[in-house]
Write a protein that holds these residues in place. Structure first.
Motif, PDB file in Angstrom:
ATOM      1  N   VAL A 189       9.281 -52.741  64.538  1.00  0.00           N
ATOM      2  CA  VAL A 189       9.528 -51.331  64.840  1.00  0.00           C
ATOM      3  C   VAL A 189      10.124 -50.657  63.604  1.00  0.00           C
ATOM      4  CG1 VAL A 189      10.895 -49.720  66.211  1.00  0.00           C
ATOM      5  CG2 VAL A 189       9.847 -51.704  67.299  1.00  0.00           C
ATOM      6  N   GLU A 190       9.553 -49.542  63.225  1.00  0.00           N
ATOM      7  CA  GLU A 190      10.067 -48.754  62.111  1.00  0.00           C
ATOM      8  C   GLU A 190      10.713 -47.498  62.674  1.00  0.00           C
ATOM      9  OE1 GLU A 190       6.853 -48.042  59.464  1.00  0.00           O
ATOM     10  OE2 GLU A 190       6.403 -50.175  59.151  1.00  0.00           O
ATOM     11  N   ASP A 214      28.900 -46.849  66.984  1.00  0.00           N
ATOM     12  CA  ASP A 214      28.551 -47.683  68.144  1.00  0.00           C
ATOM     13  C   ASP A 214      27.288 -48.497  67.912  1.00  0.00           C
ATOM     14  OD1 ASP A 214      30.721 -46.743  69.445  1.00  0.00           O
ATOM     15  OD2 ASP A 214      29.655 -45.430  70.831  1.00  0.00           O
ATOM     16  N   PHE A 215      26.314 -47.910  67.231  1.00  0.00           N
ATOM     17  CA  PHE A 215      25.002 -48.543  67.098  1.00  0.00           C
ATOM     18  C   PHE A 215      24.928 -49.501  65.920  1.00  0.00           C
ATOM     19  CE2 PHE A 215      20.345 -48.539  66.262  1.00  0.00           C
ATOM     20  CZ  PHE A 215      19.937 -48.976  67.513  1.00  0.00           C
ATOM     21  N   LYS A 216      25.908 -49.466  65.052  1.00  0.00           N
ATOM     22  CA  LYS A 216      25.863 -50.256  63.819  1.00  0.00           C
ATOM     23  C   LYS A 216      25.604 -51.739  64.078  1.00  0.00           C
ATOM     24  CE  LYS A 216      29.577 -51.500  61.622  1.00  0.00           C
ATOM     25  NZ  LYS A 216      30.784 -51.586  60.760  1.00  0.00           N
ATOM     26  N   GLY A 217      26.323 -52.335  65.019  1.00  0.00           N
ATOM     27  CA  GLY A 217      26.174 -53.766  65.281  1.00  0.00           C
ATOM     28  C   GLY A 217      24.766 -54.147  65.680  1.00  0.00           C
ATOM     29  N   ALA A 218      24.192 -53.398  66.641  1.00  0.00           N
ATOM     30  CA  ALA A 218      22.829 -53.682  67.096  1.00  0.00           C
ATOM     31  C   ALA A 218      21.823 -53.452  65.974  1.00  0.00           C
ATOM     32  CB  ALA A 218      22.493 -52.807  68.305  1.00  0.00           C
ATOM     33  N   ALA A 219      22.023 -52.377  65.204  1.00  0.00           N
ATOM     34  CA  ALA A 219      21.101 -52.063  64.107  1.00  0.00           C
ATOM     35  C   ALA A 219      21.078 -53.179  63.076  1.00  0.00           C
ATOM     36  CB  ALA A 219      21.501 -50.740  63.451  1.00  0.00           C
ATOM     37  N   GLN A 220      22.249 -53.721  62.758  1.00  0.00           N
ATOM     38  CA  GLN A 220      22.312 -54.773  61.747  1.00  0.00           C
ATOM     39  C   GLN A 220      21.709 -56.082  62.249  1.00  0.00           C
ATOM     40  OE1 GLN A 220      26.537 -54.569  60.715  1.00  0.00           O
ATOM     41  NE2 GLN A 220      26.041 -53.409  58.888  1.00  0.00           N
ATOM     42  N   LEU A 222      19.166 -56.298  64.369  1.00  0.00           N
ATOM     43  CA  LEU A 222      17.718 -56.087  64.309  1.00  0.00           C
ATOM     44  C   LEU A 222      17.205 -56.152  62.875  1.00  0.00           C
ATOM     45  CD1 LEU A 222      17.449 -53.167  66.892  1.00  0.00           C
ATOM     46  CD2 LEU A 222      16.503 -55.465  67.185  1.00  0.00           C
ATOM     47  N   GLU A 223      17.979 -55.585  61.955  1.00  0.00           N
ATOM     48  CA  GLU A 223      17.542 -55.534  60.564  1.00  0.00           C
ATOM     49  C   GLU A 223      17.611 -56.914  59.910  1.00  0.00           C
ATOM     50  OE1 GLU A 223      16.025 -52.643  57.784  1.00  0.00           O
ATOM     51  OE2 GLU A 223      16.442 -52.655  59.921  1.00  0.00           O
ATOM     52  N   GLY A 225      17.403 -59.731  61.332  1.00  0.00           N
ATOM     53  CA  GLY A 225      16.391 -60.611  61.908  1.00  0.00           C
ATOM     54  C   GLY A 225      14.975 -60.244  61.514  1.00  0.00           C
ATOM     55  N   GLY A 226      14.804 -59.141  60.777  1.00  0.00           N
ATOM     56  CA  GLY A 226      13.475 -58.721  60.356  1.00  0.00           C
ATOM     57  C   GLY A 226      12.669 -58.071  61.461  1.00  0.00           C
ATOM     58  N   TYR A 227      13.331 -57.688  62.559  1.00  0.00           N
ATOM     59  CA  TYR A 227      12.615 -57.087  63.694  1.00  0.00           C
ATOM     60  C   TYR A 227      12.333 -55.605  63.471  1.00  0.00           C
ATOM     61  CZ  TYR A 227      14.286 -61.323  66.002  1.00  0.00           C
ATOM     62  OH  TYR A 227      14.565 -62.624  66.322  1.00  0.00           O
ATOM     63  N   THR A 228      13.156 -54.965  62.663  1.00  0.00           N
ATOM     64  CA  THR A 228      13.001 -53.528  62.440  1.00  0.00           C
ATOM     65  C   THR A 228      13.071 -53.206  60.959  1.00  0.00           C
ATOM     66  OG1 THR A 228      15.382 -53.152  62.670  1.00  0.00           O
ATOM     67  CG2 THR A 228      14.046 -52.919  64.658  1.00  0.00           C
ATOM     68  N   GLN A 229      12.612 -52.007  60.642  1.00  0.00           N
ATOM     69  CA  GLN A 229      12.778 -51.459  59.294  1.00  0.00           C
ATOM     70  C   GLN A 229      13.368 -50.072  59.448  1.00  0.00           C
ATOM     71  OE1 GLN A 229       9.661 -51.830  56.182  1.00  0.00           O
ATOM     72  NE2 GLN A 229       9.833 -49.602  55.983  1.00  0.00           N
ATOM     73  N   PHE A 230      14.616 -49.941  59.035  1.00  0.00           N
ATOM     74  CA  PHE A 230      15.333 -48.675  59.201  1.00  0.00           C
ATOM     75  C   PHE A 230      15.394 -47.917  57.884  1.00  0.00           C
ATOM     76  CE2 PHE A 230      19.450 -46.502  58.600  1.00  0.00           C
ATOM     77  CZ  PHE A 230      19.274 -45.472  59.524  1.00  0.00           C
TER      78      PHE A 230
END
Length: 644
Positions: A189-190, A214-220, A222-223, A225-230
């Motif tokens: 997911v990008e 709040d979202f920092k932990g989840a974002a990191q 995902l990032e 683990g290579g699941y997302t590209q932010f």
């Protein structure tokens, strides 16, 4: 003040978006009518820009149209209306009319009355629009952030069909479907967040800052683990060429009017300027680029959250010095970031900000970005509340079924952020003490409490032990050293925080204490007969010949005369003190000549006893005590002299 507000309005009007012929795309979800038969079918609805859409899911429910308060601008309990579903019944989806009040207020009133979702029927025939949050004010801020149900706008003609069916006694059953609202072209997911570093813009700025933290932990997770590209983005405007030399453009823009932001306080006469915001936006972009080059793009989240905490505008810390301190604490290369930022005074394009302006223009299914903040997931603009759970659900809906990561299947998104670079917090590696604390929402930098001793400081660059017992913990942060079996510390355990070099040393007491050379600096052992030798933390002093050194008086004295001792009734131990070392009581000097035999000493002592005994009957008791004391001390010194 009115003049300034007029000038501000004029200037903001002059700040032009990059694309005059912009294109705003309305994000839609599918609305399928299951009954009645006469209106069965699938229709489009525009997802509201607040509340929590059920991305990746769907909701079936019965539509109701209230007989009173049809626009939902008042609380429904005033009319005795409740939309709470009975146990086992389908959720209630409330249909309301557009007009008279904010969209968000309609949804809020319906939610309080028990609605599971809200449809708003347009009052004019037009293409669907996005229901946005109202312009910030004190009253709307109280309820917008608390809206948790989804909402959507439907066209006027379709709304009329729903109303007619309900008024005719039909049960209207619909299904709201968000499963295809976010496409999932591949297994990654990008997504991108369009934000702003300004923290003085009111409710929306507060909401954005709270979301990032709040979202920092989840974002990191995902990032990493290579699941997302932010990718972070920042909106800028430009000043028309005719006004680039005006005071307004100079204070709100950089690079000669090419990149601008509105005044943070909406007042040109005070506080920070728009150009300050543009420069910090540019810095945050470069932080991301430099961190991405090192393979750790997720450090951007750390920088942004730390900058919000440590460098707020209200504390007058929104500046380069504070930003550099944050960058340094995270281990990023300040020189590379500065080179990336370039010269904001140059009359030329800035490559980083030019790329940002080009990215604002919509491409493919994504429209222009004109609203702050804006989240884009797989090239679709997110509609709904900017809240951790809702955004995570939208991102996870961008994965194909069975390909989503574990974080999408569990609410446990906690990770220990203190393990990497100590979270950018203060630490004492020698004492194994850190200010980093891992929490569910991410790490915080907070000075610790260790063995009853509280450390005080900002948690990022410094923490100092306070109170009694602080010297037991890493010597209270003070200097300490040990040599040849002797240890010294500059810590004073008196409840304060003072570090003071001990006697015999000089320095700041924190980083260093240097030995004082009492001999060279002539601070001791200065009598003519003295011979001085410096030692670490002290000194040794000796006297020439048979003289004895008195440390307390820094002087040398001659040997005691035994005849004077016998005849002086005022003799006391104090006058004989030079015979003994003050600390140990061991003999240090000699009395009389050397080499006398033990027998000579014996006969001398015996003679003294006989003489004193014979005279004891002729003197008073007081004289007896004085003479006896003199005899005793005299005898002791004779024994010392003869090494008996």
């Amino acid at each position: 003040m009115k003049v300034w507000r007029w000038l501000l309005s004029l200037f903001v009007g002059l700040l032009l978006p990059v694309s005059i012929m912009g294109r705003f795309v309305v994000e839609k979800n599918s609305l399928r009518v299951a009954s009645p038969e006469k209106i069965r079918g699938t229709h489009d609805s525009a997802i509201g820009n607040f509340g929590i859409p059920q991305y990746g899911g769907s909701m079936a429910g019965n539509v109701v149209y209230p007989k009173d308060n049809k626009k939902g601008c008042k609380e429904f309990d005033e009319s005795g209306i409740s939309f709470k579903s009975s146990p086992g019944a389908l959720p209630t989806i409330v249909l309301l009319d557009r007009g008279s009040c904010f969209f968000a207020l309609k949804v809020w009133n319906a939610q309080k009355a028990g609605a599971s979702a809200v449809l708003v029927a347009d009052d004019v025939e037009e293409p669907l629009i996005t229901m946005d949050t109202p312009e910030e004010d004190g009253s709307s801020a109280k309820y917008v952030e608390n809206i948790t149900i989804p909402s959507a706008l439907v066209g006027k003609s379709f709304g009329e069909k729903l109303k007619d069916a309900i008024s005719g006694g039909d049960m209207v059953n619909v299904n709201l479907d968000w499963r295809e609202s976010v496409p999932h072209p591949d297994d990654r997911v990008e997504y991108e967040l369009w934000s702003n570093s300004n923290d003085e813009c009111g409710v929306k700025c507060d909401m954005l800052m709270e979301f990032v933290k709040d979202f920092k932990g989840a974002a990191q997770i995902l990032e990493k683990g290579g699941y997302t590209q932010f990718t972070p983005h920042y909106i800028t405007w430009y000043c028309p060429h005719a006004f680039t030399l005006s005071k307004q453009c100079k204070s709100q823009c950089i690079n000669h009017g090419r990149y601008c932001a509105p005044d943070p306080e909406q007042d040109f006469s005070t506080g920070y300027d728009g150009k300050d915001v543009v420069v910090e936006n540019l810095r945050q972009l470069c932080v991301f680029k430099v961190a991405n080059e090192t393979g750790k793009p997720w450090v951007w989240w750390d920088y942004v959250t730390d900058f919000q905490i440590r460098c707020p505008m209200k504390e007058k810390k929104y500046n380069k010095e504070c930003a550099d301190a944050v960058i340094k604490s995270l281990g990023l290369n300040i020189e590379k970031i500065g080179k990336c930022m370039g010269d904001p005074e140059a009359d030329a394009d800035n490559p980083v900000l030019k790329e940002e302006q080009d990215a604002q223009i919509g491409k493919g299914s994504r429209g222009d970005v004109t609203i702050l903040p804006t989240l884009v997931v797989n090239n679709r603009q997110y509609r709904g509340k900017l809240e951790k759970g809702a955004v995570l659900k939208a991102i996870c809906s961008g994965f194909e079924e069975t390909t989503e990561p574990a974080v999408c299947l569990s609410t446990d998104v906690e990770t220990n952020e203190c393990l990497s670079n100590n979270g950018g917090c203060w630490q004492d590696t020698a004492a194994n003490i850190t200010a980093c604390k891992d929490t569910f929402r991410g790490r915080v930098c907070e000075c610790p409490l260790v063995d009853g001793v509280q450390f005080k400081g900002d948690g990022y660059t410094s923490c100092e032990a306070r109170g009694l017992g602080r010297c037991k913990i890493n010597n209270g942060g003070c200097w300490h050293d040990a040599r040849n079996g002797h240890a010294f510390s500059a810590c004073l355990d008196n409840g304060g925080v003072k570090c003071q070099c001990p006697t015999g040393f000089k320095g700041d007491g924190v980083k260093s204490c240097e030995d004082i050379d009492e001999c060279r600096e002539k601070k001791a052992c200065q009598c003519p007969e003295c011979s001085c030798k410096n030692t670490w933390g002290s000194y040794d002093c000796s006297c020439s010949g048979d003289l004895l050194y008195m440390r307390d008086h820094d002087t040398c004295i001659s040997e005691l005369n035994t005849h004077d001792i016998l005849l002086d009734p005022s003799f006391s131990y104090a006058c004989y003190k030079p015979c003994f070392m003050p600390s140990t009581g061991l003999p240090t000097g000699k009395i009389g000549s050397q080499g006398r035999s033990p027998w000579a000493a014996f006969w001398l002592i015996l003679l003294g006893v006989v003489m004193i005994s014979g005279g004891a009957f002729l003197v008073y008791k007081y004289r007896i005590r004085v003479s006896s004391a003199a005899f005793f001390y005299f005898g002791v010194c004779i024994m010392v002299e003869l090494n008996l």
